[in-house]
Enzyme design. Structure first.
Site, PDB file in Angstrom:
ATOM      1  N   THR A 129      -2.105   0.163  -3.760  1.00  0.00           N
ATOM      2  CA  THR A 129      -2.695  -1.007  -3.085  1.00  0.00           C
ATOM      3  C   THR A 129      -1.599  -2.037  -2.830  1.00  0.00           C
ATOM      4  O   THR A 129      -0.734  -2.241  -3.680  1.00  0.00           O
ATOM      5  CB  THR A 129      -3.822  -1.653  -3.916  1.00  0.00           C
ATOM      6  OG1 THR A 129      -4.134  -2.935  -3.348  1.00  0.00           O
ATOM      7  CG2 THR A 129      -3.477  -1.849  -5.380  1.00  0.00           C
ATOM      8  N   ARG A 141     -13.782   3.498   2.085  1.00  0.00           N
ATOM      9  CA  ARG A 141     -14.439   2.890   0.920  1.00  0.00           C
ATOM     10  C   ARG A 141     -15.852   3.478   0.931  1.00  0.00           C
ATOM     11  O   ARG A 141     -16.657   3.117   1.789  1.00  0.00           O
ATOM     12  CB  ARG A 141     -14.490   1.371   1.061  1.00  0.00           C
ATOM     13  CG  ARG A 141     -13.119   0.713   1.235  1.00  0.00           C
ATOM     14  CD  ARG A 141     -13.254  -0.806   1.210  1.00  0.00           C
ATOM     15  NE  ARG A 141     -12.152  -1.473   1.873  1.00  0.00           N
ATOM     16  CZ  ARG A 141     -10.986  -1.775   1.308  1.00  0.00           C
ATOM     17  NH1 ARG A 141     -10.762  -1.449   0.074  1.00  0.00           N
ATOM     18  NH2 ARG A 141     -10.049  -2.396   2.006  1.00  0.00           N
ATOM     19  N   ASP A 177      -8.513  -0.692  -7.777  1.00  0.00           N
ATOM     20  CA  ASP A 177      -9.449  -0.657  -8.906  1.00  0.00           C
ATOM     21  C   ASP A 177     -10.836  -0.126  -8.533  1.00  0.00           C
ATOM     22  O   ASP A 177     -11.493   0.516  -9.354  1.00  0.00           O
ATOM     23  CB  ASP A 177      -9.520  -2.008  -9.640  1.00  0.00           C
ATOM     24  CG  ASP A 177      -9.789  -3.163  -8.708  1.00  0.00           C
ATOM     25  OD1 ASP A 177     -10.000  -2.921  -7.498  1.00  0.00           O
ATOM     26  OD2 ASP A 177      -9.800  -4.310  -9.189  1.00  0.00           O
ATOM     27  N   GLY A 209      -8.281   0.610   0.690  1.00  0.00           N
ATOM     28  CA  GLY A 209      -7.327   0.206   1.725  1.00  0.00           C
ATOM     29  C   GLY A 209      -6.059   1.034   1.637  1.00  0.00           C
ATOM     30  O   GLY A 209      -5.529   1.237   0.538  1.00  0.00           O
ATOM     31  N   ASP A 261      -2.766  -5.861  -7.761  1.00  0.00           N
ATOM     32  CA  ASP A 261      -3.750  -6.476  -8.651  1.00  0.00           C
ATOM     33  C   ASP A 261      -4.251  -5.526  -9.749  1.00  0.00           C
ATOM     34  O   ASP A 261      -5.318  -5.735 -10.312  1.00  0.00           O
ATOM     35  CB  ASP A 261      -4.940  -7.013  -7.840  1.00  0.00           C
ATOM     36  CG  ASP A 261      -5.617  -5.919  -7.013  1.00  0.00           C
ATOM     37  OD1 ASP A 261      -5.112  -4.790  -6.963  1.00  0.00           O
ATOM     38  OD2 ASP A 261      -6.667  -6.211  -6.413  1.00  0.00           O
ATOM     39  N   ARG A 295      -6.432  -9.884  -1.371  1.00  0.00           N
ATOM     40  CA  ARG A 295      -7.815  -9.935  -1.887  1.00  0.00           C
ATOM     41  C   ARG A 295      -7.948 -11.135  -2.819  1.00  0.00           C
ATOM     42  O   ARG A 295      -7.696 -12.238  -2.377  1.00  0.00           O
ATOM     43  CB  ARG A 295      -8.168  -8.628  -2.602  1.00  0.00           C
ATOM     44  CG  ARG A 295      -9.666  -8.362  -2.640  1.00  0.00           C
ATOM     45  CD  ARG A 295      -9.988  -7.055  -3.274  1.00  0.00           C
ATOM     46  NE  ARG A 295      -9.754  -5.938  -2.382  1.00  0.00           N
ATOM     47  CZ  ARG A 295     -10.634  -5.514  -1.473  1.00  0.00           C
ATOM     48  NH1 ARG A 295     -11.795  -6.087  -1.356  1.00  0.00           N
ATOM     49  NH2 ARG A 295     -10.358  -4.506  -0.689  1.00  0.00           N
ATOM     50  N   ASP A 320      -2.099  -5.111  -2.854  1.00  0.00           N
ATOM     51  CA  ASP A 320      -2.450  -6.370  -3.533  1.00  0.00           C
ATOM     52  C   ASP A 320      -1.738  -6.601  -4.872  1.00  0.00           C
ATOM     53  O   ASP A 320      -1.711  -7.729  -5.361  1.00  0.00           O
ATOM     54  CB  ASP A 320      -3.967  -6.424  -3.782  1.00  0.00           C
ATOM     55  CG  ASP A 320      -4.776  -6.311  -2.495  1.00  0.00           C
ATOM     56  OD1 ASP A 320      -4.246  -6.685  -1.438  1.00  0.00           O
ATOM     57  OD2 ASP A 320      -5.930  -5.838  -2.555  1.00  0.00           O
TER      58      ASP A 320
HETATM   59  O1  F6P Z   1      -6.977  -4.191  -0.797  1.00  0.00           O
HETATM   60  C1  F6P Z   1      -6.145  -4.179   0.320  1.00  0.00           C
HETATM   61  C2  F6P Z   1      -6.627  -5.160   1.368  1.00  0.00           C
HETATM   62  O2  F6P Z   1      -5.745  -5.094   2.458  1.00  0.00           O
HETATM   63  C3  F6P Z   1      -6.807  -6.591   0.878  1.00  0.00           C
HETATM   64  O3  F6P Z   1      -5.577  -7.294   0.803  1.00  0.00           O
HETATM   65  C4  F6P Z   1      -7.752  -7.133   1.897  1.00  0.00           C
HETATM   66  O4  F6P Z   1      -8.504  -8.203   1.350  1.00  0.00           O
HETATM   67  C5  F6P Z   1      -8.633  -5.947   2.192  1.00  0.00           C
HETATM   68  O5  F6P Z   1      -7.913  -4.794   1.804  1.00  0.00           O
HETATM   69  C6  F6P Z   1      -9.038  -5.797   3.637  1.00  0.00           C
HETATM   70  O6  F6P Z   1      -9.946  -4.743   3.716  1.00  0.00           O
HETATM   71  P1  F6P Z   1     -10.346  -4.015   5.065  1.00  0.00           P
HETATM   72  O7  F6P Z   1      -9.173  -3.222   5.548  1.00  0.00           O
HETATM   73  O8  F6P Z   1     -11.496  -3.163   4.678  1.00  0.00           O
HETATM   74  O9  F6P Z   1     -10.697  -5.095   6.043  1.00  0.00           O
END
Ligand code: F6P
Length: 321
Positions: A125, A72, A103, A11, A129, A171, A127
């Site tokens: 990120t 990803r 991660d 992300g 995390d 997340r 998050d």
């Molecule tokens: O890891 C960053 C994040 O924005 C999280 O907070 C969220 O759960 C996820 O990515 C959303 O992913 P995507 O953009 O693939 O929907």
């Protein structure tokens, strides 16, 4: 090392561009050729690389998202994908890679390092995390974005004597929810790290504050709690009689220009990462601890667990009533 590459993965997070800029400029200033890999590990698999120079990263320090694009990559997790990525590194003479991401991206960096391409991970990120890192790149910006949006929700909740239930990203982690909840004076904050009970932690807290004439409420819910916030708003309305609305902030949280804190931290980390590679040190994760930049073995970093600040959680509980 004479040639390195930089990529952004997972992300996107505000401040990734500032990190790319720092990597490219540090490399150029030290006589190292640097490639930007387009769309994360997918770009490494496909050989989609751009040679960068000092001016390729002009006017990006203030921009959200990532100029290198992100993805990803499922293919990179396969042996075939990994083989193609290594072939690309060989073809372009890449001796080290700076990976900016979370991660999941670090697991890719670890696998690539294990196969002889030294990688350095930068925590990018929203998050927050990453266990070894106090503040990941993008977290501060995201927190401030959430705060601004909840402040707006407060205006309308106050005008209508309503309860505003807000779902924030993160997340599986509750950092964004906990800190934005405190910053916005939420009556209840639900995070996945702390077991919760809707009756006790939301309904009864609201009823208690209503006894002292409180009429509007903010309830912050971390997405990791896996609660349907629309259902929660209905339940609140039925049980307390307070008209309630739910808002999922969603991907608005990921965009926008990075804060000064994220820009400065990203710059320090990007510079540090290149210095590690210049000293032939790979398989590391760069981390921010207090105001310092340090580094860890990727394996070690991935095995660390981040615990929520319970003192902060308890303060929120005591103060927002
Ligand atoms: O890891 C960053 C994040 O924005 C999280 O907070 C969220 O759960 C996820 O990515 C959303 O992913 P995507 O953009 O693939 O929907």
């Amino acid at each position: 090392m004479k040639t390195i590459a930089v990529l952004t993965s997972g992300g996107d997070a505000p401040g990734m561009n500032a990190a790319v800029r720092a990597v490219v400029r540090t490399a150029c200033e030290n006589g190292i050729k640097v490639y930007g890999v387009v769309r994360g590990y997918n770009g490494l698999i496909k050989g989609d690389l751009i040679e960068m120079d000092l001016r390729s990263v002009s006017d990006i320090i203030n921009r959200g998202g990532t100029i290198l694009y992100s993805a990803r990559s499922k293919e990179f997790a396969t042996e075939e994908g990994m083989k193609k990525a290594i072939d690309t590194c060989k073809k372009f003479g890449i001796e080290g890679v700076v990976v900016i991401g979370g991660d999941g991206s670090f697991r890719g960096a670890r696998d690539l390092s294990e196969r002889g391409i030294p990688c350095v991970g930068l925590p990018g990120t929203i998050d927050n995390d990453i266990a070894c890192c106090d503040h990941t790149i993008g977290y501060d910006t995201c927190l401030n974005t959430i705060m601004e949006m909840i402040d707006r929700l407060r205006d309308t909740a106050e005008s209508h004597d309503r309860c505003s239930v807000v779902e924030v990203m993160g997340r599986r982690a509750g950092w964004l929810a906990l800190n934005s909840g405190i910053a916005c004076g939420a009556t209840s904050i639900l995070i996945p790290e702390v077991p919760f009970d809707i009756e006790r932690d939301v309904i009864q807290r609201m009823r208690k504050t209503m006894l002292t004439d409180k009429k509007h409420f903010i309830i912050v819910v971390a997405e990791g709690c896996e609660i349907n916030v629309h259902d929660l708003a209905k339940e609140i309305e039925e049980k307390t009689g307070v008209e309630s609305r739910a808002t999922v902030l969603g991907h608005t949280q990921r965009g926008g220009y990075p804060t000064a804190r994220d820009r400065v931290m990203a710059t320090k980390m990007g510079n540090y990462a290149v210095k590690l590679l210049m000293n032939n040190i790979g398989n590391r994760v760069v981390a921010a601890q207090k105001e310092d930049v340090v580094d860890y073995d990727i394996f070690e970093a991935l095995n660390m667990t981040k615990t929520i600040d319970m003192n902060l959680y308890n303060i929120a509980h005591e103060v927002s009533i």
